[in-house]
Scaffold this motif. Structure first.
Motif, PDB file in Angstrom:
ATOM      1  N   LYS A 188       4.141   5.279  -0.412  1.00  0.00           N
ATOM      2  CA  LYS A 188       2.808   5.701  -0.846  1.00  0.00           C
ATOM      3  C   LYS A 188       1.915   4.491  -1.127  1.00  0.00           C
ATOM      4  O   LYS A 188       0.713   4.528  -0.906  1.00  0.00           O
ATOM      5  CB  LYS A 188       2.991   6.523  -2.128  1.00  0.00           C
ATOM      6  CG  LYS A 188       1.857   7.450  -2.463  1.00  0.00           C
ATOM      7  CD  LYS A 188       2.191   8.212  -3.737  1.00  0.00           C
ATOM      8  CE  LYS A 188       0.966   8.891  -4.323  1.00  0.00           C
ATOM      9  NZ  LYS A 188       1.326   9.633  -5.549  1.00  0.00           N
ATOM     10  N   SER A 189       2.523   3.410  -1.597  1.00  0.00           N
ATOM     11  CA  SER A 189       1.737   2.230  -1.950  1.00  0.00           C
ATOM     12  C   SER A 189       1.140   1.532  -0.725  1.00  0.00           C
ATOM     13  O   SER A 189       0.282   0.665  -0.868  1.00  0.00           O
ATOM     14  CB  SER A 189       2.604   1.244  -2.735  1.00  0.00           C
ATOM     15  OG  SER A 189       3.694   0.823  -1.932  1.00  0.00           O
ATOM     16  N   ASP A 190       1.589   1.901   0.472  1.00  0.00           N
ATOM     17  CA  ASP A 190       1.030   1.282   1.683  1.00  0.00           C
ATOM     18  C   ASP A 190      -0.227   1.994   2.169  1.00  0.00           C
ATOM     19  O   ASP A 190      -0.891   1.510   3.086  1.00  0.00           O
ATOM     20  CB  ASP A 190       2.070   1.313   2.817  1.00  0.00           C
ATOM     21  CG  ASP A 190       3.346   0.556   2.477  1.00  0.00           C
ATOM     22  OD1 ASP A 190       3.266  -0.423   1.722  1.00  0.00           O
ATOM     23  OD2 ASP A 190       4.418   0.953   2.965  1.00  0.00           O
ATOM     24  N   LEU A 191      -0.556   3.135   1.560  1.00  0.00           N
ATOM     25  CA  LEU A 191      -1.669   3.931   2.082  1.00  0.00           C
ATOM     26  C   LEU A 191      -3.009   3.198   2.077  1.00  0.00           C
ATOM     27  O   LEU A 191      -3.763   3.295   3.052  1.00  0.00           O
ATOM     28  CB  LEU A 191      -1.759   5.260   1.319  1.00  0.00           C
ATOM     29  CG  LEU A 191      -0.603   6.230   1.643  1.00  0.00           C
ATOM     30  CD1 LEU A 191      -0.670   7.472   0.762  1.00  0.00           C
ATOM     31  CD2 LEU A 191      -0.634   6.634   3.116  1.00  0.00           C
ATOM     32  N   PRO A 192      -3.357   2.460   1.011  1.00  0.00           N
ATOM     33  CA  PRO A 192      -4.665   1.772   1.055  1.00  0.00           C
ATOM     34  C   PRO A 192      -4.761   0.794   2.228  1.00  0.00           C
ATOM     35  O   PRO A 192      -5.784   0.724   2.900  1.00  0.00           O
ATOM     36  CB  PRO A 192      -4.715   1.031  -0.295  1.00  0.00           C
ATOM     37  CG  PRO A 192      -3.753   1.763  -1.175  1.00  0.00           C
ATOM     38  CD  PRO A 192      -2.674   2.299  -0.272  1.00  0.00           C
ATOM     39  N   LEU A 193      -3.695   0.051   2.472  1.00  0.00           N
ATOM     40  CA  LEU A 193      -3.728  -0.909   3.578  1.00  0.00           C
ATOM     41  C   LEU A 193      -3.957  -0.206   4.910  1.00  0.00           C
ATOM     42  O   LEU A 193      -4.656  -0.707   5.794  1.00  0.00           O
ATOM     43  CB  LEU A 193      -2.404  -1.677   3.655  1.00  0.00           C
ATOM     44  CG  LEU A 193      -2.360  -2.654   4.832  1.00  0.00           C
ATOM     45  CD1 LEU A 193      -2.859  -4.011   4.404  1.00  0.00           C
ATOM     46  CD2 LEU A 193      -0.980  -2.748   5.442  1.00  0.00           C
ATOM     47  N   ILE A 194      -3.350   0.963   5.075  1.00  0.00           N
ATOM     48  CA  ILE A 194      -3.390   1.655   6.360  1.00  0.00           C
ATOM     49  C   ILE A 194      -4.744   2.318   6.611  1.00  0.00           C
ATOM     50  O   ILE A 194      -5.032   2.738   7.743  1.00  0.00           O
ATOM     51  CB  ILE A 194      -2.224   2.686   6.415  1.00  0.00           C
ATOM     52  CG1 ILE A 194      -1.485   2.554   7.753  1.00  0.00           C
ATOM     53  CG2 ILE A 194      -2.682   4.098   6.190  1.00  0.00           C
ATOM     54  CD1 ILE A 194      -0.772   1.236   7.928  1.00  0.00           C
TER      55      ILE A 194
END
Lengths: 154, 154, 154, 154, 154, 154, 154, 154
Positions: free
Chosen positions: E11-17
């Motif tokens: 979930k923590s990768d969502l902003p980057l994506i």
């Protein structure tokens, strides 16, 4: 009384070196602090090293960053022990300064401590000087005893 | 007469350390060579370091590879100067051994030379010992003169 | 009841190790937390390891940074499993601590987790302890089920 | 009798893993050796891990190079302890395999040994298994005694 | 209409994506965004990849950090192209994730973009999809023209 | 019939690229092999890329070492997909070539495979081309089946 | 009057390059500043380099980050000296840009300065230009004298 | 006639520097080759640099490995351009020498080429010298034409 030359390559290194001064003072080791650059003041740097023994210095501590040539240049011009402190400022978090300081050609050694290891440079100086000034051994033992108690009380 | 403890962590390090022996001998510095492992003979290693000063050793040179804990363990058990030789054998061409040797906690320094720097460990020992044995200075100067002439004749 | 020795090399490592404590507690694994330094309290460190099994410890988790010798020194003094947590504090963002922890000589292994991997050290401890305390398996499965649901609900 | 699953990601890893087999045999630990690839045989790999406990395996040792996913994939499918051996074959002399093996997400740990650390994977397995099979402790002590004597006789 | 599976490991990768989503949208490429973990939800991850082609996906973009196994696990379970985005979160500023993503065994390739290269993953997807959907070429050319004008006007 | 441009930066890269040719041939993918240097033949390199689509190429594979600019320069002059093979020849065992190939500015992606990953460049090309030439899917599946059997028979 | 082409690969590099401009101005060296991208404006970049000598430029300074191809592309299109400034922006703190800039194929050199070495690029330009414009030597000497005095007064 | 000082830090560097000599000769550039060590012959090294301009040298090329201080020491003692060749011999495959050579303090630049880049040091010297000796431009163009033809005929 033991006497140490304490050199840094740039004015900006002075805050880092403060820890070294404090530890030297805790051992009652006399020192002379100088800013000297291997590249910007090469003549003065060579002069300091060449005259260090005659001026009564027992050893020299030299801290520098970037290409970190200071300790090596000093070592090339004197036979008293040189302790090198690589200072973090280049590209590889100080690893570059560490390698530039420690990888000396055969015959011209630099006793290297960790990157930004200003504190341990002074402790190492005390241990080296204790060969000539045996009274330092007691102080080193007392320092270690305090460290041990500090850990055990944590 | 100056006396040095010369330790390696493994029998396989002995060929590398030969250069160190040769240079110590060229300075007429006495040394005792031992294989001691920080992990396989921890008790004997601690004993050696704790008794080193009483047994007349002026300083200790310790060479080790891989996790390279030997010099640090020795330094934790004595107040005489410890020179560490990181030995190339781990994953990062000896960089790992260098970092493990040089990055000591405050108060327990190891005077570190380059990876596989067996030769310079001996030269550094001579410079450190010259504080207590001033006659070594002449030999150091003579050695440097020979090195200089060798370069200029190339 | 399973019992773990949980050691750190410095008081400053305690906040990081909190995660490890929390996970151990979630598995109802008993632990004793100690600050012990391989270099500043070498005797106490060796004593702890040598007596660990007799005192009822099933395994030891040891976290340390910089030259990161703690887990290795512990492993040299005991035959119960040792889990090492390299702690980020040296020059290479913890890579140095990782290598110093993991690259042990043959016969003295350290089960190494990631840099700052305090959480996984506890999970690994639970899996290892489940060999002796089979009731832990249910808790491990429950933990994994919760993790799976958390991901799928994201 | 203790039983270990011993997996490698490629046929070419078999010579390296031979040391691991020898040490397991010296402890009289039973093992089953399999070539399984996380990427080329993903279904068989998942099956092996999921059924490992039911088939009587106490722990799994998995060695792989390059992207080195094998140990991690195994760990995702079982709750018995997984020991990972990063194998040197990628670009960074095995450092890449080490990081890929050790840096697992929270909750799915891999007990990692050094790059090419096949020997220590077996020693670590013995120490872990000694929690369930206490008779292994004597063999571990005997092994260490022999190592100690070998160093001291060097 | 082109359709892309867009996966992240946490979930923590969502902003980057988010950047990847924006660029896909600018090309009017349809995508389905999912959080799937190679280690925490291995079964769901394998299922997604195995059914991707049947569900109409033309290619999959997978971003993950740490041991970064997601793209590789996906690639092992499908024959449609897989673009991997190594995400900075491990020890070596994402270099570890890059190596874990790019160093796949022969036959199971991952088309890798730079660390945190979410934007270029989408541009690469557009170029790949233009083989099947030729109308994308005009949009790619228009995008490049705008970039060129932005540079020249600086 | 699918058609690939296969470029290398130097004659000395031809042996490495042979694996790529063999795999392309195994998929019955047509290719044109050229030696073109980003620095020594910049005009010819730009021309090749600009005309590639009109000449019927579906994608370009470019391999180069050292500063490894070839794939990037090609990508700047075409909108068809570019697969980059970093070739080991520089200072950091190919890591330098990998970073130079993969770290492209936004909008000009290079689909990067592992250092010396000539084989996987061809497999990736087949997967990408299968979007336009669906008959390739069967061959990819057959190739994977053979790989799987090879592993299981080990 | 000496004339320098000063190029950066992106608008975001302009603040860094300000130091270079200041030093060039201190030497009264004329310069033309341009934003040109090796990948986004390849045609304009090649044109600038090919016409540089005819337009009266004596040398070109080019700064770029990430894959850092700008200086190399410029060097491929001109015979006047090219000074490359690797700019920190990629994954390895600029080491990647340094390697991409310095590792040029034989015959197409780039005179490389340190990462973010905008200041020294200008000093180097002055030294190179002093071969054609001898009056620059006095200014270089005056600059060095001021640096020396600044160090000695610290 | 153009004249270059060509220095190496050790006799063992002479074979590597042969390529540099050959390329200088191909441009009919006169050079004087000397072995001078920054650490073993510091006085002679400083003297050479200080008198270089008066003795008619237009620029100096200096190659050194390990701590690689030679180019920097030379640069500190002269205002003519200094080209540094980092020589592979230290721990990090020459990366250490590259960093030690390139990371100079502001005002004392070294124009650095690749590790072991003896050939390009000579090409760079030719380009720099062409500012003062315009007839060199034709030779540079002829050299590039030959390189181009060699690539195209591959």
């Amino acid at each position: 009384m033991p006497k140490v030359g304490l050199l840094v390559g740039s004015k900006s290194d002075l805050p880092l070196i403060k820890k070294c001064e404090d530890v030297l003072a805790s051992y009652t080791i006399d020192y002379e602090l100088r800013v000297l650059s291997a590249h910007r003041t090469p003549a003065e740097t060579a002069d300091f090293a060449e005259n260090a023994k005659d001026r009564g210095f027992d050893l020299i501590i030299a801290g520098a960053g970037m290409s970190a040539h200071l300790a090596g240049v000093i070592a090339a011009h004197t036979t008293i022990p040189v302790i090198g402190i690589p200072i973090k400022s280049g590209m590889l978090d100080g690893l570059d300064a560490l390698l530039s300081t420690v990888q000396m050609p055969g015959g011209i050694p630099v006793a290297t401590v960790a990157v930004n290891g200003a504190e341990n440079a002074a402790h190492l100086a005390a241990q080296v000087l204790s060969l000539k000034y045996p009274e330092l051994e007691l102080k080193i033992k007392e320092t270690r005893k305090q460290m041990r108690e500090k850990v055990l009380s944590a």
